[in-house]
Structures are given as C-alpha cells and as structure tokens.
Design an enzyme around this catalytic site. Structure first.
Site, PDB file in Angstrom:
ATOM      1  N   TYR A   1       0.921  -1.503   0.506  1.00 56.09           N
ATOM      2  CA  TYR A   1      -0.258   0.108  -0.162  1.00 56.09           C
ATOM      3  C   TYR A   1       1.023   1.624  -0.135  1.00 56.09           C
ATOM      4  O   TYR A   1       2.207   1.416  -0.020  1.00 56.09           O
ATOM      5  CB  TYR A   1      -0.926   0.282   1.349  1.00 56.09           C
ATOM      6  CG  TYR A   1       0.041   0.090   2.606  1.00 56.09           C
ATOM      7  CD1 TYR A   1       0.129   1.905   2.737  1.00 56.09           C
ATOM      8  CD2 TYR A   1       0.541  -0.104   3.424  1.00 56.09           C
ATOM      9  CE1 TYR A   1       0.692   2.545   4.482  1.00 56.09           C
ATOM     10  CE2 TYR A   1       0.756   0.098   4.569  1.00 56.09           C
ATOM     11  CZ  TYR A   1       1.141   1.552   4.724  1.00 56.09           C
ATOM     12  OH  TYR A   1       2.562   2.159   5.837  1.00 56.09           O
TER      13      TYR A   1
ATOM     14  N   ASN B   1       3.006  -7.990   4.983  1.00 50.44           N
ATOM     15  CA  ASN B   1       4.374  -7.358   4.848  1.00 50.44           C
ATOM     16  C   ASN B   1       5.152  -6.859   5.812  1.00 50.44           C
ATOM     17  O   ASN B   1       5.598  -6.149   5.596  1.00 50.44           O
ATOM     18  CB  ASN B   1       4.219  -5.968   3.526  1.00 50.44           C
ATOM     19  CG  ASN B   1       4.066  -6.653   2.398  1.00 50.44           C
ATOM     20  OD1 ASN B   1       4.343  -7.586   2.101  1.00 50.44           O
ATOM     21  ND2 ASN B   1       3.774  -6.154   0.982  1.00 50.44           N
ATOM     22  N   TYR B   2       4.297  -6.583   6.881  1.00 44.42           N
ATOM     23  CA  TYR B   2       5.036  -6.140   8.647  1.00 44.42           C
ATOM     24  C   TYR B   2       5.546  -7.548   9.084  1.00 44.42           C
ATOM     25  O   TYR B   2       5.158  -6.963  10.232  1.00 44.42           O
ATOM     26  CB  TYR B   2       4.459  -5.372   9.333  1.00 44.42           C
ATOM     27  CG  TYR B   2       4.197  -3.840   8.337  1.00 44.42           C
ATOM     28  CD1 TYR B   2       4.271  -3.293   7.237  1.00 44.42           C
ATOM     29  CD2 TYR B   2       2.910  -2.746   8.647  1.00 44.42           C
ATOM     30  CE1 TYR B   2       4.857  -1.528   6.272  1.00 44.42           C
ATOM     31  CE2 TYR B   2       3.005  -1.528   8.501  1.00 44.42           C
ATOM     32  CZ  TYR B   2       3.444  -1.032   7.321  1.00 44.42           C
ATOM     33  OH  TYR B   2       3.532   0.175   6.566  1.00 44.42           O
ATOM     34  N   ARG B   3       6.407  -8.149   8.664  1.00 43.66           N
ATOM     35  CA  ARG B   3       6.624  -8.906   8.799  1.00 43.66           C
ATOM     36  C   ARG B   3       6.368  -9.239  10.620  1.00 43.66           C
ATOM     37  O   ARG B   3       7.533  -8.934  10.364  1.00 43.66           O
ATOM     38  CB  ARG B   3       7.763  -9.958   8.152  1.00 43.66           C
ATOM     39  CG  ARG B   3       7.629 -11.066   8.821  1.00 43.66           C
ATOM     40  CD  ARG B   3       8.032 -12.887   7.997  1.00 43.66           C
ATOM     41  NE  ARG B   3       7.860 -12.738   6.796  1.00 43.66           N
ATOM     42  CZ  ARG B   3       7.325 -12.858   5.455  1.00 43.66           C
ATOM     43  NH1 ARG B   3       5.825 -13.760   6.047  1.00 43.66           N
ATOM     44  NH2 ARG B   3       7.301 -13.082   4.132  1.00 43.66           N
TER      45      ARG B   3
END
Ligand code: FAD
Ligand code: NAG
Ligand code: NAG
Ligand code: NAG
Ligand code: NAG
Ligand code: NAG
Ligand code: NAG
Ligand code: NAG
Ligand code: NAG
Length: 548
Positions: A193, A480-482
């Site tokens: 995003y 995606n913010y692992r």
C-alpha cells in the site's frame, strides 16, 4: 576452482539434517557437493560461462557486498548470522528456472530476494543450507501508456516503477509503497500500500497478470496457472508459492496537480484531541484524501520537556482550493491553512512522502540504496473502534519511557476503495470495518545489536498494552510487516497446520484455508518454505480436516 569451492562454507552436518525433512523425490542429493549444484546450474543455464558471472560463493571477494547490499534491517547484518552457500543473480527466466530445479535437486533451501526489505530478514536468512536467488538484475519496467498497463520485473524497486511511469506520462501513476527502495517482488506478494490506498486500493488489487516459476521449475502465466494460484500470489505473502519474475499492472489516472501538507501538533497544541477526532473522520473523508498520522516523542515541549508530536502527513489528489474546502467541512479542528499546503505533480509527491528535500532530482528514485538503514523491530495492528482519549494518554506515557525518538507509530486510514473490496477477493483480508492500521516501530542506530533486547522488549510490551483497543479473534496483522512474534513454522521439520494457522489467521483470516489448499495443490513437497510460508497439508492432514 571447484576444489576451492568445496572448502567453502558449506555445512555438511546441516545438509544431512535437511535431508531428513525433505520428501522422497529429493533423496538423490545425499551425495551432493557444491560442485554438483554448480554443475547442475551450468547444465540448465545452457551456457557454462554464465555461472562465473552470476553465481557467488563465500570465496568470491564480492560475496559479502552482494549479500549485504539490500539488507535493510541492520539487526541481521552481523557476521554471526548464517550465510547462504550460493547467491544466484539471474539475468533471465531460464536462470530462475535453473536455480529452482538445482536447489530442489540438491536439497538446498531457496530464499528469494527482490528488495530485501523483509522485516525479519526471511529473504536472506535461513538456519539450514540455502541459496539466495537475488532478483536485483531482473528489473526492466515496460510502460504502455496508451493501454495504461506496465510489465514490471520483480527485482525493480517501486521507485524505479514510479520513475518509468512518470517518464511516459504526467497523468498516470501506481498505488504502491511510500518508501521507494521497497522491492516489487516482496511488496506486491504481500499486498502493498501507499498514499493512494483509499483511492485505488493495494498494489496487488491492480495486478492483472504475472510470470511465475513454480516448484517444478515451470514458467506459468495467469492463464496457465489458473485463477486459484493467481488469487494466492496477490497478497498471500512472498516465498510460498513460486518465484514471481514479473507482474503486469494496470496503471491508475492521477491529476496533473496534487497537494501535500504535513502539519505538526504537539500535546500542548491539543494533539490528543486532534488524534482522537482523526479516528472518527479519516476513513470517511473523500477518497482523494489520504491523511496518515505519524506519532513520535521528542524533547520539544515547553522548556525542553518530553511531548508527543503528531504529523498529519497528507496527500490530496487535486488542487489546494478543493482541498481547503474538504478540510473545512471534514476536519475543521485541524485548522489547515493555505500556507501549510504545497501543490506539485504526483511524482514530486512521491519524493515528498519519501522524505527527500524539495528540489531533489527525480533520479533519486533510481537509487536503490537511497534510504537510511536502521536496527529495527516493527509490528502492526488493525483498529475497528476509536480508541478513547484515556487509551491514547496511556500510549504517550509508554512512549515517554522509551529513548527519545526511538519509538514511532504510523496510523494509516482505511475506508474508500479498501472498504469496497470484499474480504475474500484476495488473500489480504483487512477491508470493510477497518478504521485504520497502526504500525509500531522502534528504530535505532546508537548501541546497535547490544541494545536490541531493550527496544524489542519495549515494543512487545507496548503491543500487549494495545490489546483491548485493536482487532480481536484474530488479532489481525499485515503480512508485509512481517513479525515472527506472532508465530512461526517449524522450518526444520514438517509444519503442522494448527501451528501455522496461529500466524496465518492473523495475516489472512479465513483466506488462510484457501491459501493452504492452493499450496497443497501446487507445492505439496513444500519446496518454497520459510518461517511463515503457507504449509501444504499431508494426505493424512487432509483427511483429518475433511478436505478429501
Ligand atoms: C523502509 C521500509 C519501508 C516500507 N514501506 C512500506 C510501505 O510504504 N507500504 C507497504 O505496504 N510496505 C512497506 N514496507 C514493507 C514491504 O512492503 C515489505 O517488507 C515487502 O515484503 C518488501 O519487499 P522486498 O522485495 O523489498 O523484500 P524481500 O525481503 O526481498 O522479500 C520479502 C518476502 O517476499 C519474498 N519474495 C521476494 N521476492 C519474491 C519474488 N520475486 N517472488 C516470490 N517471493 C518473493 C521473500 O522471499 C520474502 O519472503 C516497507 C519496508 C521497509 C523496510
Ligand atoms: C554466455 O553468458 C555470458 C554471460 O552472461 C554472455 O556474455 C555470453 O554472451 C553468453 N554466450 C552465449 C553463447 O549465449
Ligand atoms: C538466458 O541467458 C542464457 C545465457 O546465460 C542464454 O543461454 C539463454 O538462452 C537465456 N534464456 C532466455 C529465456 O532468454
Ligand atoms: C567467484 O570466484 C570464482 C573462482 O575464483 C570465479 O571463477 C568466479 O568468476 C567468481 N564469480 C563471480 C560472480 O565473480
Ligand atoms: C495496446 O493494446 C493493443 C491490444 O492489445 C495492442 O494492439 C497495442 O499494440 C497496444 N499498444 C501499445 C502501445 O503497445
Ligand atoms: C486547544 O483547545 C482549547 C479548547 O478546546 C482551545 O481553547 C485552544 O485554543 C486550543 N489550542 C490550540 C493550540 O489550538
Ligand atoms: C520555562 O522556564 C522558565 C524559566 O525557567 C519558567 O519561567 C517557565 O515557567 C517555564 N515554563 C514551563 C511551562 O515550565
Ligand atoms: C544513493 O544514495 C546513497 C545514500 O544517500 C548515496 O550514498 C549514494 O551515493 C547514491 N548513489 C548514487 C548512484 O547516486
Ligand atoms: C519499519 O521500521 C523502519 C526503521 O525505522 C523504518 O525505516 C520503516 O519505514 C518502517 N516501515 C515502514 C513501512 O514505515
């Protein structure tokens, strides 16, 4: 040359451990040596001399620089961390296929790296003998402005993508990451995003075709892979289902003039009330307006006391006159005035939000190492009910307990296009009902890894404080913010579906089960695996879950 490579850092003990966990067809590699892997590559490359340019082992003088160049998280840039036996840097699809086939044949785990921004370093770290397939050379961007589409290779950064689009047209753009050095490969795989989220959705929402090398080394496109796999790779997370070599995206129209502003309010300037009010309006404002809040704490209060700083970091897809009207009716409390605002082109706004000073040449977007690297640990949450002021005040107190400037929160409003897309349209499930997403960050350079335990423990305790205020059952998180704190697979053995669903449901909610079905169909031997890859079900597990 081959003899010397045998001496290289190839761990036979681990190699055998690895043997035990892989399934039958791979037994052949029991007698493998590094030479076997290289010979296999040269056979499949169809050009032996290509190996000498495209494959690095620890004896190569440039091995470390090639390995380190895109490592973003300095926590993982230490000599004690395990290193790959080989780094393969493909120049074309055949090289990707060869690396896949040979890694599989010789029982080496494969880690795929595009931009290297994975928060937990999963694209370049592994506890078993492994190969990195580094996509950095695969980065052509072919913009078709007439048809408003682009083929972009996975090794490109989103900055390169934006630059190439702007080169062709001033009224086309693409909704992806705010940070330009992020790699297309991992980013699109997890959703992706940026500042146009509310207007255009995720990067993955705008993908219309791909080229993917699967676990058998075959090249597939949307048509030949079928809609299930095509669904899964647009948000199901990288490194689970294949190597995406390139993506075809649909470009979005952008106004020739956009407006940006980023006013700062401290606690003394009513930040608490404003942030509280922001929660009530940010997801309902027109979708041309994306106003995120960045919260930090500094000694910038009266007489140098600690205070919170809230930046209302905003993109409006239109001119300043229209923006002022929208702000006046939608969020008058912020009291934004014309002098706070700057009109510019969309591509200039990309530089603005990436933090480059005004006047920086657009070519900085082509610089793959333009960002400052930190030691960091980030986590994420989704908020569905406004947090009361007392809850906000508790956050500020905890910020004051950490070192100045180290903790940051970024709140990204949802609504708009995000609320229109169904939860099961793609694996990314955080859609209707989300007011905003929080990203928690602790980032530092002073003290390096020595002070990591202190900062990591601060962020974990902050996350625990937030429990009553955020989504529940599951407590959702952005892939995606692992974040390995929320659970991992057993990378050395078989992964249990139950164990994986602990983290899987947080990232994907009910879409996790569909991802498991796709994985079971396309990669039943679990060749593409890491600490948070989608697990396949064994036949036994399939029966147990009533899936057969
Ligand atoms: C400084 C910074 C800023 C960020 N800003 C944003 C932002 O604004 N918006 C946002 O949504 N996210 C943002 N992120 C998160 C980012 O989207 C993810 O970290 C993303 O996965 C990075 O992709 P990459 O290719 O750079 O990472 P990598 O580390 O190369 O890969 C990430 C994962 O994807 C897999 N993978 C990589 N390439 C491929 C491929 N070609 N095929 C299949 N699997 C692959 C890897 O194996 C790994 O599991 C940011 C991250 C950082 C560090
Ligand atoms: C073999 O690969 C090398 C390195 O990529 C390249 O320079 C050379 O032209 C290739 N030769 C042939 C015959 O393709
Ligand atoms: C990839 O490059 C190799 C040279 O290394 C060449 O022999 C091969 O034909 C190329 N394959 C494709 C699909 O372009
Ligand atoms: C790595 O070192 C070997 C042995 O010296 C050499 O043949 C090869 O060309 C080097 N590879 C690269 C990519 O530089
Ligand atoms: C646009 O798409 C059409 C139909 O697929 C194609 O014929 C045309 O060549 C494309 N335009 C460009 C500039 O590639
Ligand atoms: C803060 O709010 C109070 C009361 O709502 C108001 O009087 C004051 O002017 C505000 N301060 C600032 C800096 O906006
Ligand atoms: C700041 O310091 C000055 C001088 O010491 C003092 O007069 C003033 O009251 C202080 N202000 C606050 C808000 O503490
Ligand atoms: C890329 O950015 C980094 C960091 O600002 C800088 O050191 C480097 O010189 C830049 N590279 C190029 C090619 O401009
Ligand atoms: C995660 O933390 C790092 C370190 O500060 C930061 O650079 C990065 O921007 C954060 N991620 C995002 C998407 O903001």
């Amino acid at each position: 040359m081959l003899k010397r490579m045998k001496m290289a850092n190839f761990n036979y003990h681990h190699h055998l451990t690895c043997l035990l966990v892989l399934s039958a067809p791979l037994i052949a590699f029991a007698v493998s040596t590094p030479e076997d892997f290289l010979q296999c590559l040269s056979l499949h490359f169809g050009n032996a001399s290509a190996i000498s340019k495209l494959v690095y082992t620890p004896i190569n003088s440039s091995y470390s620089s090639v390995l380190d160049i895109t490592i973003q998280n300095l926590r993982f840039l230490t000599p004690s961390i395990s290193k790959p036996s080989f780094i393969v840097t493909p120049l074309n699809v055949s090289h990707v296929q060869a690396a896949t086939i040979c890694s599989r044949q010789y029982g080496l785990q494969m880690r795929i790296r595009s931009g290297g921004h994975d928060y937990e370093g999963l694209s370049y770290l592994s506890e078993v003998p492994f190969v990195i397939v580094d996509m950095a050379n695969l980065r052509s961007v072919t913009v078709d402005a007439e048809n408003k589409t682009t083929w972009v290779e996975s090794g490109s950064t989103v900055g390169e993508l934006y630059y190439r689009i702007a080169e062709k047209s001033g009224t086309l753009g693409f909704p992806a990451s705010i940070c330009p050095t992020v790699g297309v490969g991992g980013h699109f795989s997890g959703g992706g995003y940026g500042m146009m989220l509310r207007k255009c959705g995720l990067a993955a929402d705008n993908v219309i075709d791909v080229q993917l090398v699967n676990a058998q080394g075959r090249l597939l496109d949307r048509e030949s892979m079928g809609e299930d796999l095509f669904w899964a790779i647009r948000g199901g997370g990288g490194g689970s289902l294949g190597v995406v070599v390139s993506w075809k995206v649909k470009l979005v129209p952008v106004q020739s003039t956009v407006t940006v502003f980023s006013p700062l309010r401290t606690l003394e300037q009513n930040a608490t009330k404003l942030v509280h009010q922001w929660q009530l309006v940010a997801n309902k404002l027109p979708d041309d307006l994306f106003m995120r809040v960045i919260l930090q704490s500094h000694n910038s209060g009266p007489n140098g006391t600690r205070t919170m700083e809230a930046f209302f970091n905003t993109l409006y897809l239109g001119g300043v006159d229209a923006l002022l009207k929208v702000m006046k009716s939608g969020f008058p409390e912020l009291n934004v005035v014309r002098q706070d605002c700057t009109e510019m082109s969309w591509i200039e706004s990309v530089l603005y939000f990436a933090g480059f000073p005004s006047g920086t040449p657009l070519e900085v977007l082509l610089n793959r190492s333009s960002n400052t690297k930190y030691f960091f640990k980030n986590k994420s949450d989704y908020v569905k009910e406004p947090i009361p002021e007392s809850g906000l005040e508790g956050m500020w107190e905890r910020f004051f307990d950490e070192d100045e400037g180290v903790p940051i929160m970024i709140w990204n409003p949802y609504g708009g296009k995000m609320a229109e897309i169904s939860e099961s349209a793609l694996p990314f499930p955080h859609r209707t009902g989300v007011l905003y997403k929080i990203q928690y960050i602790t980032a530092w350079t002073n003290g390096g890894n020595e002070v990591a335990p202190k900062h990591v423990s601060w962020i974990r305790s902050f996350y625990s404080y937030m429990t009553p205020y955020v989504s529940k059952s599951p407590r959702e998180a952005y892939i995606n913010y692992r974040d390995l704190d929320i659970g991992t697979n057993n990378v050395k053995g078989d992964t249990d579906y139950k164990q994986a669903s602990a983290w899987g449901k947080k990232y994907f909610k009910d879409n996790f089960d569909r991802l498991v079905r796709v994985k079971t169909a396309v990669d039943p031997d679990n060749f593409f695996r890491h600490e948070q890859s989608i697990p396949p079900l064994s036949s036994q597990q399939k029966r147990k879950n009533g899936w057969v």
